[in-house]
Enzyme design. Sequence first.
Site, short mmCIF file in Angstrom:
data_model
loop_
_atom_site.label_atom_id
_atom_site.label_comp_id
_atom_site.label_asym_id
_atom_site.label_seq_id
_atom_site.Cartn_x
_atom_site.Cartn_y
_atom_site.Cartn_z
N LYS A 1 0.75 -1.29 -0.08
CA LYS A 1 -0.15 -0.12 0.07
C LYS A 1 0.84 1.27 0.12
O LYS A 1 2.25 1.16 0.33
CB LYS A 1 -0.96 0.05 1.14
CG LYS A 1 -1.82 -1.19 1.19
CD LYS A 1 -3.09 -1.26 2.35
CE LYS A 1 -3.96 -2.11 2.31
NZ LYS A 1 -5.01 -2.16 3.38
N TYR B 1 -12.34 -1.86 -4.00
CA TYR B 1 -12.94 -2.16 -2.68
C TYR B 1 -14.39 -1.85 -2.59
O TYR B 1 -14.85 -1.68 -1.43
CB TYR B 1 -12.22 -1.05 -1.56
CG TYR B 1 -10.69 -1.11 -1.31
CD1 TYR B 1 -10.64 -2.58 -0.37
CD2 TYR B 1 -9.58 -0.59 -1.58
CE1 TYR B 1 -9.53 -2.90 0.06
CE2 TYR B 1 -8.40 -1.00 -0.94
CZ TYR B 1 -8.46 -2.00 -0.19
OH TYR B 1 -6.99 -2.67 0.32
N ASN C 1 -2.08 0.11 6.97
CA ASN C 1 -1.51 -1.16 7.14
C ASN C 1 -0.72 -2.11 6.28
O ASN C 1 -0.52 -3.04 6.36
CB ASN C 1 -2.62 -2.06 7.88
CG ASN C 1 -3.85 -2.41 7.06
OD1 ASN C 1 -3.76 -1.87 5.69
ND2 ASN C 1 -4.80 -3.12 7.38
N HIS D 1 -2.10 -5.58 1.42
CA HIS D 1 -3.33 -6.05 1.21
C HIS D 1 -2.96 -7.58 0.55
O HIS D 1 -2.05 -7.79 -0.10
CB HIS D 1 -4.15 -5.18 0.05
CG HIS D 1 -5.37 -6.41 -0.38
ND1 HIS D 1 -6.53 -6.29 0.11
CD2 HIS D 1 -5.52 -6.90 -1.63
CE1 HIS D 1 -7.22 -7.08 -0.76
NE2 HIS D 1 -6.75 -7.57 -1.71
N GLU E 1 -9.38 -10.33 -8.25
CA GLU E 1 -8.42 -9.17 -7.89
C GLU E 1 -7.04 -9.48 -8.86
O GLU E 1 -6.86 -8.37 -9.59
CB GLU E 1 -7.99 -9.34 -6.38
CG GLU E 1 -8.96 -8.95 -5.45
CD GLU E 1 -8.81 -8.97 -4.14
OE1 GLU E 1 -9.68 -8.90 -3.10
OE2 GLU E 1 -7.68 -9.50 -3.72
P1 GDP Z 1 -7.81 -7.13 5.68
O1 GDP Z 1 -8.32 -8.21 5.02
O2 GDP Z 1 -6.87 -7.64 6.71
O3 GDP Z 1 -7.02 -6.13 4.78
O4 GDP Z 1 -8.86 -6.30 6.44
P2 GDP Z 1 -10.53 -5.86 5.84
O5 GDP Z 1 -10.99 -6.57 4.63
O6 GDP Z 1 -11.57 -5.75 7.14
O7 GDP Z 1 -10.54 -4.31 5.32
C1 GDP Z 1 -9.76 -3.97 4.32
C2 GDP Z 1 -8.86 -2.61 4.50
O8 GDP Z 1 -10.10 -1.51 5.11
C3 GDP Z 1 -7.94 -2.82 5.79
O9 GDP Z 1 -6.78 -3.35 5.23
C4 GDP Z 1 -7.86 -1.48 6.10
O10 GDP Z 1 -6.68 -0.94 5.31
C5 GDP Z 1 -9.10 -0.82 5.94
N1 GDP Z 1 -9.78 -0.83 7.27
C6 GDP Z 1 -10.37 -1.82 8.06
N2 GDP Z 1 -10.77 -1.21 9.23
C7 GDP Z 1 -10.57 -0.06 9.39
C8 GDP Z 1 -10.85 0.91 10.11
O11 GDP Z 1 -11.54 0.61 11.04
N3 GDP Z 1 -10.62 2.22 10.02
C9 GDP Z 1 -9.92 2.57 8.75
N4 GDP Z 1 -9.69 3.79 8.21
N5 GDP Z 1 -9.43 1.65 7.64
C10 GDP Z 1 -9.91 0.30 7.75
#
Ligand code: GDP
Length: 141
Positions: free
Chosen positions: A9, A49, A112, A115, A126
């Site tokens: 990212k 997304y 974070n 991805h 994807e």
């Molecule tokens: P992943 O599969 O571990 O990447 O997590 P998810 O699919 O739940 O979420 C997708 C992405 O959305 C995450 O990698 C983060 O970059 C973002 N994200 C998830 N939860 C939050 C949150 O509470 N706040 C913000 N700002 N971004 C979030």
Amino acid sequence: MEMTFSIIKPDGVRRNLVGKIFNMIESAGLRIVATKMIHMSRREAEQFYAVHKDRPFFGELCDFMCSGPVVVSALQAPDAVTKYRDLMGATDPKKAAQGTIRAAFAESIGENTVHGSDSKDNAAIELGFFFAGTELVNRAR
Ligand code: GDP
């Protein structure tokens, strides 16, 4: 042999972490089949997304993902999806296990660093979003 899709990212690229993350990926036994640096448009981030469009952080997430260049890759290994999810660590870096990419580098739940696809079906979708079949040049046979 399975394939998964990875993004380093904008926070990872901005902080010069591409080489260190590739090293962790290869050391974990994942093969880099294809890779390129791109700068997503807001529209591409929204499309990528789309599954999260009703989550409260959707706008913030799309702003972040198009805030700078990213490195997209196709990774191959037996059980590549799970292997890469394990290497990434938990979404929230405070909860990520030692030795994972997010524990090592991620700064917040939003920024974070990486991805990775969460299922084989999503990996295929994807990969197809960012790579043509002809770009998957380093497949193990
Ligand atoms: P992943 O599969 O571990 O990447 O997590 P998810 O699919 O739940 O979420 C997708 C992405 O959305 C995450 O990698 C983060 O970059 C973002 N994200 C998830 N939860 C939050 C949150 O509470 N706040 C913000 N700002 N971004 C979030």
